[in-house]
Scaffold this motif. Structure first.
Motif, PDB file in Angstrom:
ATOM      1  N   GLU A 296       0.853  -1.188   0.000  1.00 50.67           N
ATOM      2  CA  GLU A 296       0.000   0.000   0.000  1.00 50.67           C
ATOM      3  C   GLU A 296       0.889   1.237   0.000  1.00 50.67           C
ATOM      4  O   GLU A 296       1.914   1.274   0.670  1.00 50.67           O
TER       5      GLU A 296
ATOM      6  N   LEU B 181      -3.352   3.651  -2.271  1.00 54.01           N
ATOM      7  CA  LEU B 181      -3.497   2.581  -3.251  1.00 54.01           C
ATOM      8  C   LEU B 181      -3.110   1.266  -2.594  1.00 54.01           C
ATOM      9  O   LEU B 181      -2.001   1.109  -2.086  1.00 54.01           O
TER      10      LEU B 181
ATOM     11  N   ALA C  33      -2.565  -2.657  -3.523  1.00 61.92           N
ATOM     12  CA  ALA C  33      -2.347  -3.409  -4.760  1.00 61.92           C
ATOM     13  C   ALA C  33      -1.679  -4.741  -4.474  1.00 61.92           C
ATOM     14  O   ALA C  33      -0.932  -4.898  -3.501  1.00 61.92           O
TER      15      ALA C  33
ATOM     16  N   VAL D  20      -6.031  -3.907  -7.824  1.00 59.19           N
ATOM     17  CA  VAL D  20      -5.792  -2.580  -7.258  1.00 59.19           C
ATOM     18  C   VAL D  20      -7.077  -2.065  -6.626  1.00 59.19           C
ATOM     19  O   VAL D  20      -8.187  -2.359  -7.083  1.00 59.19           O
ATOM     20  N   ASP D  21      -6.902  -1.292  -5.569  1.00 53.98           N
ATOM     21  CA  ASP D  21      -8.016  -0.621  -4.899  1.00 53.98           C
ATOM     22  C   ASP D  21      -7.535   0.779  -4.538  1.00 53.98           C
ATOM     23  O   ASP D  21      -6.653   0.941  -3.690  1.00 53.98           O
ATOM     24  N   VAL D  22      -8.095   1.789  -5.202  1.00 50.04           N
ATOM     25  CA  VAL D  22      -7.629   3.171  -5.053  1.00 50.04           C
ATOM     26  C   VAL D  22      -8.715   4.013  -4.411  1.00 50.04           C
ATOM     27  O   VAL D  22      -9.903   3.831  -4.702  1.00 50.04           O
TER      28      VAL D  22
ATOM     29  N   GLY E 134      -7.977   9.582  -7.811  1.00 50.35           N
ATOM     30  CA  GLY E 134      -8.153   8.137  -7.872  1.00 50.35           C
ATOM     31  C   GLY E 134      -8.213   7.629  -9.303  1.00 50.35           C
ATOM     32  O   GLY E 134      -7.637   6.574  -9.621  1.00 50.35           O
TER      33      GLY E 134
ATOM     34  N   VAL F 200      -4.570   7.763 -10.694  1.00 52.95           N
ATOM     35  CA  VAL F 200      -3.725   6.681 -10.167  1.00 52.95           C
ATOM     36  C   VAL F 200      -4.117   5.346 -10.801  1.00 52.95           C
ATOM     37  O   VAL F 200      -3.249   4.544 -11.172  1.00 52.95           O
ATOM     38  N   SER F 201      -5.407   5.087 -10.942  1.00 56.26           N
ATOM     39  CA  SER F 201      -5.856   3.843 -11.576  1.00 56.26           C
ATOM     40  C   SER F 201      -5.386   3.771 -13.031  1.00 56.26           C
ATOM     41  O   SER F 201      -4.964   2.710 -13.513  1.00 56.26           O
TER      42      SER F 201
ATOM     43  N   CYS G  91      -1.739   2.793 -13.150  1.00 57.58           N
ATOM     44  CA  CYS G  91      -1.564   1.346 -12.962  1.00 57.58           C
ATOM     45  C   CYS G  91      -1.876   0.605 -14.255  1.00 57.58           C
ATOM     46  O   CYS G  91      -1.180  -0.354 -14.622  1.00 57.58           O
TER      47      CYS G  91
END
Length: 469
Positions: free
Chosen positions: A232, A258, A260, A271-273, A383, A386-387, A390
């Protein structure tokens, strides 16, 4: 009265509901009065015509006053400043002097490595993305201005992600207004996610897909039954209006988080943002979708199986650092103090495998440096950015994996670590290690104890491990 704003009078008449015929009639009369020669009229006709012109001029002045008053009312409702010009002249010279039309074309012809550095990707990949995203980001031309080309939008977004340049800075480079760029970046990042996310961030859904990842960790990193390395990171943001300390983290800056999971090839598989940086470490992980899916079994981890050269079935698991709880499905290293030889060997073997997550975050931050800045957008837009980063990271790992190998950690022939160049730059902030919450379960302690004995035994050892502890 409205000419100082750079708007033509017919445009405002059209906006106020005048028909095309009415506008044409007014303009025709005005032009007629400017060309009629008064010498062709007798004194009485001249008097009548002058009276008509006075009446017409009064009507036009009254119309102008009504138009100006309506403009002021609308501007007051919006609360904005009066627009001085419709579009700045130098912005209209974008097709001739903008970075996309001039600089990128020159780099494509003369210096391809510089082009790759400019947008952080190969020219064929840029063209592929443009072809696939055009239908999502293209706009139609209107009667009063032309839409911005999809190529310009994509180039602006990639340049912002690559450098973290502010919108005003990009405005002067690409000749697109800063307020327009703010919408472009968000729209293009959403389009990237819609088009590529399901393709490149492939979350395993079957035991066979998870076993393929575990085989990679066994082959490349000599760590068995590992399904991914979790980490994270905090991404700095400007404090949102009215947010207070909601996004204020333990490192004393505002951020989102984040979470991941990374496979053995440095790609993000989950992933979880968007978690706020002010939440505690246990809150972020415990409320994540990943933990819920693992505990209810819907993630479809493979059933327990034996380790190589062994006969004891062991659960498959994810590996992490001290920020995560010790569970049978989550292994982490032993503490730092008073470790036995077996525990130190286990820490080395686990840390060697977990380095993939550190390198994945290092690679993405080295290539897409917007992640190292304090992002000025609202948390939802951050968010999305950032996604999208990735997604782009995985896309480039799939298309051109060799290009990124130079910046990551390497091992020499003696398995000594050669730090990657990404470690020389600013790094992302880790999650705060867990406190006393989320205590380890007895089953997880037994499993980690079994693994420490296995990796120190002839069945699971590697020849060089004693030299590394």
């Amino acid at each position: 009265m409205y000419k100082g704003m750079g708007i033509y009078r017919p445009t405002f008449m059209y906006m106020l509901g005048f028909s095309t015929a009415q506008i044409s009639l007014v303009l025709a009369v005005e032009q007629l009065t400017s060309f009629i020669s008064m010498d062709l009229l007798d004194p009485f006709q001249r008097l009548l015509f002058l009276q008509y012109l006075v009446d017409l001029q009064q009507k036009i002045v009254a119309q102008d006053a009504a138009i100006f008053q309506l403009i002021q009312i609308r501007q007051n409702r919006r609360g904005g400043k009066r627009r001085r010009v419709w579009v700045r002249p130098w912005l209209m010279r974008r097709p001739l002097l903008g970075h996309y039309e001039r600089l990128m074309e020159e780099l494509m012809r003369e210096d391809v490595p510089a082009y790759k550095n400019f947008v952080r990707m190969e020219p064929p990949l840029f063209r592929e993305m443009l072809d696939r995203l055009t239908h999502k980001i293209a706009k139609k031309d209107t009667w009063y201005r032309k839409a911005i080309k999809p190529g310009v939008k994509l180039a602006i977004t990639l340049r912002h992600l690559a450098t973290g340049d502010s919108y005003p800075s990009l405005m002067y480079a690409f000749r697109v207004a800063a307020n327009t760029i703010s919408g472009i970046v968000n729209d293009v990042c959403k389009a990237i996610l819609d088009e590529y996310a399901e393709e490149v961030i492939a979350v395993p859904t079957t035991p066979q897909e998870w076993l393929a990842i575990a085989e990679q960790f066994s082959t490349r990193w000599n760590f068995h039954h590992c399904l991914g390395a979790m980490d994270e990171k905090h991404f700095a943001i400007k404090c949102p209006m009215g947010a207070g300390s909601l996004y204020f983290n333990y490192k004393k800056f505002h951020s989102i988080v984040l979470l991941a999971v990374v496979d053995a090839d440095y790609k993000f598989i989950w992933v979880d943002v968007g978690a706020n940086g002010g939440a505690s470490d246990s809150q972020i992980f415990n409320s994540s979708e990943l933990r819920e899916c693992i505990e209810d079994g819907s993630i479809n981890f493979p059933p327990p199986d034996t380790l190589p050269n062994d006969d004891e079935p062991i659960e498959y698991f994810i590996i992490g650092d001290d920020a995560f709880p010790l569970r049978v499905w989550m292994m982490k290293p032993f503490g730092r103090r008073n470790c036995t030889i077996e525990e130190r060997i286990f820490k080395y073997r686990l840390s060697r495998a977990r380095r993939v997550s550190e390198n994945a975050f290092g690679i993405i931050a080295n290539r897409l440096r917007v992640l190292l800045t304090t992002m000025q957008q609202d948390p939802k837009t951050v968010g999305t950015i950032v996604s999208a980063c990735c997604c782009l990271h995985n896309l480039m790992r799939i298309r051109y994996p060799v290009n990124q190998n130079l910046v990551m950690d390497r091992e020499d022939d003696n398995h000594q670590l050669a730090p990657g160049s990404w470690r020389n730059d600013a790094d992302l902030t880790d999650l705060e290690p867990l406190g006393r919450g989320n205590r380890a379960t007895a089953a997880a302690k037994r499993q980690r104890g079994y693994l420490k004995h296995y990796y120190a035994s002839p069945a699971g050892e590697v020849p060089w491990q004693m030299n590394m502890i």
